[in-house]
Design a protein around this motif. Structure first.
Motif, mmCIF file in Angstrom:
data_model
loop_
_atom_site.group_PDB
_atom_site.id
_atom_site.type_symbol
_atom_site.label_atom_id
_atom_site.label_comp_id
_atom_site.label_asym_id
_atom_site.label_seq_id
_atom_site.Cartn_x
_atom_site.Cartn_y
_atom_site.Cartn_z
ATOM 1 N N LYS A 1 1.112 -1.023 -0.017
ATOM 2 C CA LYS A 1 -0.441 0.124 0.229
ATOM 3 C C LYS A 1 0.878 1.170 0.264
ATOM 4 N N PRO A 2 0.863 2.233 -0.917
ATOM 5 C CA PRO A 2 1.396 3.633 -0.604
ATOM 6 C C PRO A 2 1.487 4.336 -0.106
ATOM 7 N N PRO A 3 1.817 5.543 0.132
ATOM 8 C CA PRO A 3 2.420 6.517 1.053
ATOM 9 C C PRO A 3 0.415 6.644 1.520
ATOM 10 N N THR A 4 -0.219 6.427 2.781
ATOM 11 C CA THR A 4 -1.593 6.612 3.163
ATOM 12 C C THR A 4 -1.898 7.113 4.072
ATOM 13 N N THR A 5 -2.374 8.307 4.112
ATOM 14 C CA THR A 5 -2.768 8.953 5.445
ATOM 15 C C THR A 5 -4.121 7.862 5.811
ATOM 16 N N GLN A 6 -4.088 7.826 7.175
ATOM 17 C CA GLN A 6 -5.167 6.941 7.927
ATOM 18 C C GLN A 6 -6.645 7.861 8.823
ATOM 19 N N PRO A 7 -7.412 7.727 8.828
ATOM 20 C CA PRO A 7 -8.125 8.371 9.833
ATOM 21 C C PRO A 7 -7.632 8.592 10.768
ATOM 22 N N TRP A 8 -7.009 8.016 11.464
ATOM 23 C CA TRP A 8 -6.370 8.141 12.996
ATOM 24 C C TRP A 8 -5.021 8.902 13.096
ATOM 25 N N GLY A 9 -4.858 9.212 11.434
ATOM 26 C CA GLY A 9 -3.909 10.685 11.158
ATOM 27 C C GLY A 9 -2.528 10.094 11.056
ATOM 28 N N ARG A 10 -1.974 8.762 11.427
ATOM 29 C CA ARG A 10 -0.968 8.407 11.191
ATOM 30 C C ARG A 10 -0.889 8.464 9.585
ATOM 31 N N ARG A 11 0.466 8.481 9.028
ATOM 32 C CA ARG A 11 0.463 8.132 7.444
ATOM 33 C C ARG A 11 1.782 7.593 7.186
ATOM 34 N N SER A 12 1.367 6.174 6.861
ATOM 35 C CA SER A 12 1.682 4.685 6.675
ATOM 36 C C SER A 12 2.406 4.346 4.639
ATOM 37 N N VAL A 13 3.536 3.597 5.135
ATOM 38 C CA VAL A 13 3.620 2.658 3.412
ATOM 39 C C VAL A 13 4.020 1.272 3.867
ATOM 40 N N TRP A 14 2.850 -0.083 3.303
ATOM 41 C CA TRP A 14 2.697 -1.136 3.664
ATOM 42 C C TRP A 14 3.856 -1.798 2.723
ATOM 43 N N LEU A 15 4.788 -2.612 3.249
ATOM 44 C CA LEU A 15 5.614 -2.818 2.828
ATOM 45 C C LEU A 15 5.560 -4.840 2.594
ATOM 46 N N ARG A 16 6.006 -5.988 2.342
ATOM 47 C CA ARG A 16 6.364 -7.217 2.569
ATOM 48 C C ARG A 16 7.583 -7.265 2.438
ATOM 49 N N ASP A 17 8.322 -8.236 3.542
ATOM 50 C CA ASP A 17 9.841 -8.652 3.496
ATOM 51 C C ASP A 17 9.982 -9.325 2.315
ATOM 52 N N PRO A 18 11.182 -10.629 2.084
ATOM 53 C CA PRO A 18 11.417 -11.254 1.318
ATOM 54 C C PRO A 18 10.838 -12.911 2.057
ATOM 55 N N ASP A 19 10.733 -13.019 3.326
ATOM 56 C CA ASP A 19 9.886 -13.889 3.559
ATOM 57 C C ASP A 19 8.097 -14.075 4.155
ATOM 58 N N GLY A 20 7.807 -12.778 2.960
ATOM 59 C CA GLY A 20 6.114 -12.128 3.677
ATOM 60 C C GLY A 20 5.514 -11.613 4.310
ATOM 61 N N ASN A 21 6.542 -11.175 5.467
ATOM 62 C CA ASN A 21 6.206 -10.027 6.752
ATOM 63 C C ASN A 21 5.423 -8.762 5.699
ATOM 64 N N ILE A 22 4.429 -8.209 6.914
ATOM 65 C CA ILE A 22 4.625 -7.627 6.412
ATOM 66 C C ILE A 22 4.918 -6.427 7.486
ATOM 67 N N VAL A 23 5.531 -5.389 6.866
ATOM 68 C CA VAL A 23 6.566 -4.321 7.016
ATOM 69 C C VAL A 23 5.176 -2.380 7.271
ATOM 70 N N ASN A 24 5.213 -2.371 8.729
ATOM 71 C CA ASN A 24 4.076 -0.783 8.449
ATOM 72 C C ASN A 24 5.464 0.164 8.825
ATOM 73 N N LEU A 25 5.479 1.246 7.834
ATOM 74 C CA LEU A 25 6.367 1.959 8.175
ATOM 75 C C LEU A 25 6.075 3.596 7.866
ATOM 76 N N TYR A 26 5.535 4.225 9.205
ATOM 77 C CA TYR A 26 4.328 4.736 9.408
ATOM 78 C C TYR A 26 5.391 6.360 9.902
ATOM 79 N N GLN A 27 4.259 8.076 10.219
ATOM 80 C CA GLN A 27 5.354 8.841 10.838
ATOM 81 C C GLN A 27 3.090 8.906 11.664
ATOM 82 N N VAL A 28 3.493 10.368 12.355
ATOM 83 C CA VAL A 28 2.814 10.979 12.847
ATOM 84 C C VAL A 28 2.802 12.362 12.509
ATOM 85 N N ALA A 29 1.275 12.632 12.165
ATOM 86 C CA ALA A 29 1.052 13.677 11.341
ATOM 87 C C ALA A 29 0.543 14.816 11.991
#
Length: 123
Positions: free
Chosen positions: A95-123
């Motif tokens: 999921k490309p950078p998106t601002t969530q309704p609760w204020g976090r802006r995040s990008v979601w990616l998958r690591d080489p093993d299939g685990n999900i990673v969320n990198l976020y910043q507080v708005a």
């Protein structure tokens, strides 16, 4: 004493590759190698242990495990800049950078093993 969370360990078939992926994403250094490595970031340690190593310590412990059933979250300063870097590195963006309704802006990616990673910043 109240438990103090210090980090998590991902069990993997390829310790060097997964550790290198997280070191690149988190702009950190890898300590160690196969069968155990770690990447330290402020607040916690993310470690990597080989499936074979885990099985030798606790036989049968990985037979029912699945990857991708959780999300690792890391707070960053600039999600959009991270996203650009990740795309250039060929990371699988969920999921490309998106601002969530609760204020976090995040990008979601998958690591080489299939685990999900969320990198976020507080708005």
């Amino acid at each position: 004493m109240q438990p103090h969370f210090t980090g998590t360990s991902l069990i993997t078939d390829d310790v060097p590759a997964l550790a290198a992926f997280y070191a690149e994403v988190l702009e950190a250094e890898v300590e160690g190698g196969d069968p155990f490595a770690r990447v330290t970031v402020p607040g916690a340690v993310l470690s990597f242990f080989s499936t074979q190593g885990m099985e030798s310590m606790v036989p049968g412990s990985t037979t029912a495990s699945a990857r991708g059933g959780f999300t690792l979250e890391f707070q960053v300063t600039d999600v959009d800049a991270r996203h650009e870097r990740l795309v250039a590195q060929g990371a699988e963006i969920l999921k490309p950078p998106t601002t969530q309704p609760w204020g976090r802006r995040s990008v979601w990616l998958r690591d080489p093993d299939g685990n999900i990673v969320n990198l976020y910043q507080v708005a």
